[in-house]
Design an enzyme around this catalytic site. Structure first.
Site, short mmCIF file in Angstrom:
data_model
loop_
_atom_site.label_atom_id
_atom_site.label_comp_id
_atom_site.label_asym_id
_atom_site.label_seq_id
_atom_site.Cartn_x
_atom_site.Cartn_y
_atom_site.Cartn_z
CG ASP A 45 -76.12 -38.77 -92.00
OD1 ASP A 45 -76.17 -39.97 -92.32
OD2 ASP A 45 -75.21 -38.26 -91.32
CE1 TYR A 73 -71.09 -34.40 -97.48
CE2 TYR A 73 -68.71 -34.68 -97.69
CZ TYR A 73 -69.98 -35.19 -97.75
OH TYR A 73 -70.17 -36.51 -98.09
CG ASP A 87 -76.80 -35.86 -86.43
OD1 ASP A 87 -77.26 -36.37 -85.37
OD2 ASP A 87 -77.01 -36.36 -87.55
#
Length: 227
Positions: A45, A73, A87
């Site tokens: 993203d 991650y 987010d």
């Protein structure tokens, strides 16, 4: 460094800059190294940074295989606030007190999100629904229904707790949405949550420690071409 080696085929490790799309990186590199066949293995993203594997030439055929590798991650889940995209791409919806939560509560929530899971991808994602990207429907405030997908979370470790900011490391199978992990973590705790920072550190045996910064890589190409 001769540019024809990229035409023949290479795997490039790039540390994706913040706010860039994965396609932005591919487009920039296509122009810089002057290749027609180029692609990436696994989208990040725009608000995420970290390891992006780029294939050129004959190595574009390996991209599906690379995309299937496990990934690691690191990032931050902020609890007590939610957003539609899970987010910071969208505005805050709700805010809830977290004063009652203990570290044991946080650890227990992470444990519940470890192992095989059926995960629902975010509405604000590139998943296709009847041929249309889910995020396009979500941005038009249309109802988005996405079926759960089976994933595996090999590790969900809480590495630091700073108030509402929960630092984590997640090792997972392909197809895992860390934004959905943030949503589910917050829901289990009963206070909501969103992903406020994300960095991909590994894809299979490939590490971001071995990746080039995009600008540095392109500057080196220009220097080599000029010499």
């Amino acid at each position: 460094m001769e540019l024809n080696q990229y035409t023949e085929g290479k795997i490039l490790l790039i540390d994706k800059p913040l706010t860039w799309t994965s396609f932005d990186v591919v487009k920039k590199l296509r122009y810089a190294i002057k290749v027609k066949k180029i692609g990436h293995a696994g989208t990040l993203d725009p608000l995420a940074t970290g390891l992006l594997l780029i294939g050129t030439g004959k190595f574009t055929k390996k991209l599906n295989e690379l995309q299937g590798l496990d990934k690691v991650y690191e990032g931050v889940i902020t609890i007590g606030k939610t957003t539609p995209s899970y987010d910071l791409e969208t505005e805050f919806e709700n805010e809830t007190t977290i004063d009652h939560l203990t570290q044991d509560d946080l650890e227990a929530a992470a444990k519940k999100l470890t192992g095989p899971l059926d995960q629902i991808p975010p509405a604000h994602s590139a998943v296709r629904i009847n041929g249309e990207r889910a995020y396009k429907k979500a941005r038009k405030n249309e109802e988005v229904k996405i079926d759960p997908r089976r994933i595996v979370i090999h590790e969900f470790a809480l590495t630091k707790i700073e108030g509402a900011d929960i630092h984590f490391r997640i090792a997972c199978s392909k197809g895992t949405y860390i934004r959905s992990m943030a949503r589910d973590f917050g829901e289990i705790l009963g206070v909501g949550g969103h992903l406020s920072a994300l960095r991909r550190t590994k894809i299979g045996d490939y590490s971001v420690d071995d990746a080039d910064q995009l600008d540095d890589f392109i500057n080196q190409i220009k220097q080599d071409a000029a010499s």
